[in-house]
Design a protein around this motif. Structure first.
Motif, PDB file in Angstrom:
ATOM      1  N   ILE A  36       1.049  -1.404  -0.245  1.00 12.42           N
ATOM      2  CA  ILE A  36      -0.354  -0.020   0.032  1.00 12.42           C
ATOM      3  C   ILE A  36       0.859   1.685  -0.104  1.00 12.42           C
ATOM      4  O   ILE A  36       0.627   2.296  -0.736  1.00 12.42           O
ATOM      5  CB  ILE A  36      -1.098   0.104   1.497  1.00 12.42           C
ATOM      6  CG1 ILE A  36      -2.264  -0.842   0.929  1.00 12.42           C
ATOM      7  CG2 ILE A  36      -1.605   1.292   1.167  1.00 12.42           C
ATOM      8  CD1 ILE A  36      -3.104  -1.288   2.136  1.00 12.42           C
ATOM      9  N   PRO A  37       1.946   1.454   0.664  1.00 11.96           N
ATOM     10  CA  PRO A  37       2.864   2.448   0.790  1.00 11.96           C
ATOM     11  C   PRO A  37       3.358   2.210  -1.047  1.00 11.96           C
ATOM     12  O   PRO A  37       3.641   3.668  -1.422  1.00 11.96           O
ATOM     13  CB  PRO A  37       3.862   2.040   2.016  1.00 11.96           C
ATOM     14  CG  PRO A  37       3.491   1.410   3.082  1.00 11.96           C
ATOM     15  CD  PRO A  37       2.600   0.689   2.084  1.00 11.96           C
ATOM     16  N   ARG A  48       0.901   4.300  -2.779  1.00 13.57           N
ATOM     17  CA  ARG A  48       0.275   5.804  -2.874  1.00 13.57           C
ATOM     18  C   ARG A  48       1.895   6.357  -3.569  1.00 13.57           C
ATOM     19  O   ARG A  48       1.177   7.476  -3.748  1.00 13.57           O
ATOM     20  CB  ARG A  48       1.121   5.805  -0.734  1.00 13.57           C
ATOM     21  CG  ARG A  48      -1.188   5.298  -0.303  1.00 13.57           C
ATOM     22  CD  ARG A  48      -1.293   6.191   0.889  1.00 13.57           C
ATOM     23  NE  ARG A  48      -2.608   5.926   0.847  1.00 13.57           N
ATOM     24  CZ  ARG A  48      -2.454   4.800   1.803  1.00 13.57           C
ATOM     25  NH1 ARG A  48      -1.922   4.079   2.963  1.00 13.57           N
ATOM     26  NH2 ARG A  48      -4.364   4.896   2.132  1.00 13.57           N
ATOM     27  N   ASP A  49       3.189   5.574  -3.020  1.00 12.49           N
ATOM     28  CA  ASP A  49       4.663   6.908  -3.923  1.00 12.49           C
ATOM     29  C   ASP A  49       4.095   6.282  -5.435  1.00 12.49           C
ATOM     30  O   ASP A  49       4.479   7.339  -5.609  1.00 12.49           O
ATOM     31  CB  ASP A  49       5.287   5.964  -3.508  1.00 12.49           C
ATOM     32  CG  ASP A  49       5.639   6.319  -2.012  1.00 12.49           C
ATOM     33  OD1 ASP A  49       5.095   6.664  -1.153  1.00 12.49           O
ATOM     34  OD2 ASP A  49       6.501   5.071  -1.444  1.00 12.49           O
ATOM     35  N   ASP A  83      -4.063   7.452  -5.020  1.00 10.83           N
ATOM     36  CA  ASP A  83      -5.192   8.233  -3.707  1.00 10.83           C
ATOM     37  C   ASP A  83      -5.884   6.849  -3.315  1.00 10.83           C
ATOM     38  O   ASP A  83      -5.706   5.812  -3.650  1.00 10.83           O
ATOM     39  CB  ASP A  83      -6.235   9.262  -4.805  1.00 10.83           C
ATOM     40  CG  ASP A  83      -7.207   8.629  -5.270  1.00 10.83           C
ATOM     41  OD1 ASP A  83      -7.144   7.447  -5.463  1.00 10.83           O
ATOM     42  OD2 ASP A  83      -7.685   9.216  -5.915  1.00 10.83           O
ATOM     43  N   ASP A  84      -6.028   7.319  -1.450  1.00  8.40           N
ATOM     44  CA  ASP A  84      -7.355   6.508  -0.859  1.00  8.40           C
ATOM     45  C   ASP A  84      -7.964   6.098  -1.687  1.00  8.40           C
ATOM     46  O   ASP A  84      -8.517   4.993  -0.943  1.00  8.40           O
ATOM     47  CB  ASP A  84      -7.398   7.424  -0.307  1.00  8.40           C
ATOM     48  CG  ASP A  84      -6.398   7.850   0.777  1.00  8.40           C
ATOM     49  OD1 ASP A  84      -5.235   7.647   1.217  1.00  8.40           O
ATOM     50  OD2 ASP A  84      -6.391   8.967   1.863  1.00  8.40           O
ATOM     51  N   ILE A 123      -6.835   2.698  -3.241  1.00  7.35           N
ATOM     52  CA  ILE A 123      -6.949   2.383  -2.636  1.00  7.35           C
ATOM     53  C   ILE A 123      -7.393   1.063  -1.695  1.00  7.35           C
ATOM     54  O   ILE A 123      -7.945  -0.130  -1.470  1.00  7.35           O
ATOM     55  CB  ILE A 123      -5.572   3.241  -1.291  1.00  7.35           C
ATOM     56  CG1 ILE A 123      -4.567   3.644  -2.068  1.00  7.35           C
ATOM     57  CG2 ILE A 123      -5.641   1.405  -0.395  1.00  7.35           C
ATOM     58  CD1 ILE A 123      -3.585   2.327  -3.167  1.00  7.35           C
TER      59      ILE A 123
END
Length: 317
Positions: free
Chosen positions: A288-289, A292-293, A297-298, A301
């Motif tokens: 998940i990191p 995001r990198d 976006d949320d 995810i």
């Protein structure tokens, strides 16, 4: 109310939370539980597994989908104890990881017999545990092409899925043409099938992931964490960035709705040492990191780890 079968009973789909979609509490080949070199006491298995599931729950993980299958170490009473102890919903499967892991009793079984077996485990229960399977597992045997037994299992799985409303997960997404032909012949909508391991280091280049998606199937990128960068990488390992880039290309090609991701964890391997440094919590600690990198976006995810799994796992009439 939409619902999903877990080992502790049916729950509302909304209760699933973040889902680890293609995992194993403990996977091994038939007979491994009797091998004196690798046999583990229940205490050792708990010691290896409980901290991982507790950490998963602490990170915000809600559901662990165990796709170990018949003959490969599936232990429903153990799963029930783990679920009660850690607070993680555990979904068990019926079916087989592949025809080559089925014991001879099942190897000789007809499509009709296998269908009845799967339906019973979904609607009545697995053995005398009282727990009902929530998914059906099928797979391509070693060699890269479906065997006759594989094809019987796939056909029986399609019939059981239509009868019960639970979805199908595959081990490997190779030879998808034969699989899709069977599902089409049986009238099973392909959005009820998750073609797994599209990202593994052995078969990724042979897997027609975008073609599967174009046919309506879902695609699982679910061997995240098995990296060549590990101290002792397995034969199916792949460079971390190569796998991540593959997944991002699939998403950017417009297939977000059909994508699911997991890490193919094996919490307490049976009959082999497992892969050091790989756990289900790679999902939270690395995957998940990394996503995001990469700019996800949320909402994306949540789509990948909550909404898509919930839609897939929900029992559909």
């Amino acid at each position: 109310m939409s619902r999903v079968n877990t080992v502790l009973g049916p729950i509302a789909t909304e209760e699933l939370g973040i889902v680890a979609i293609h995992e194993h509490i403990g996977y091994g080949m038939p007979g491994s539980e009797l091998d004196t070199k690798w046999w583990k006491t229940p205490e050792v298995r708990y010691e290896e597994t409980v901290p991982k599931l507790r950490k998963f729950h602490e990170y915000g993980g809600g559901t662990f989908v165990d796709v170990t299958g018949i003959c490969n170490g599936r232990d429903i009473d153990y799963y029930k104890s783990l679920s009660a102890k850690t607070g993680v919903h555990i979904i068990a499967c019926t079916g087989f990881v592949g025809g080559d892991t089925a014991l001879p009793f099942f190897e000789r079984a007809t499509v009709e017999y296998l269908t009845a077996q799967f339906v019973h485990e979904i609607t009545v229960g697995i053995g005398n545990t009282g727990s009902r399977a929530g998914v059906i597992k099928v797979g391509v045997s070693r060699g890269g092409r479906m065997t006759d037994l594989d094809k019987r299992i796939y056909r029986a799985a399609a019939r059981a899925a239509l009868n019960t409303g639970v979805p199908i997960l595959t081990h490997l997404a190779i030879d998808a043409e034969n699989a899709i032909a069977i599902f089409n012949e049986e009238g099973l909508p392909l959005h009820r099938v998750l073609f797994g391991h599209a990202d593994d280091g052995i078969n990724a280049e042979k897997t027609r992931d975008t073609w599967i998606a174009s046919q309506g199937g879902r695609v699982g990128f679910d061997t995240f964490g098995y990296e060549t960068e590990l101290e002792d990488p397995p034969f199916w390992a792949r460079p971390r960035n190569e796998r991540l880039d593959h997944f991002l290309r699939f998403l950017r090609a417009g297939h977000l709705d059909q994508a699911l991701a997991g890490v193919d964890a094996n919490c307490s391997p049976l009959g082999w040492p497992g892969v050091k440094g790989h756990t289900v919590n790679y999902l939270f600690e690395d995957l998940i990191p990394d996503l995001r990198d990469a700019g996800l976006d949320d909402a994306t995810i949540t789509k990948l780890f909550v909404e898509n799994p919930a839609d897939f796992l929900t029992i559909q009439p």
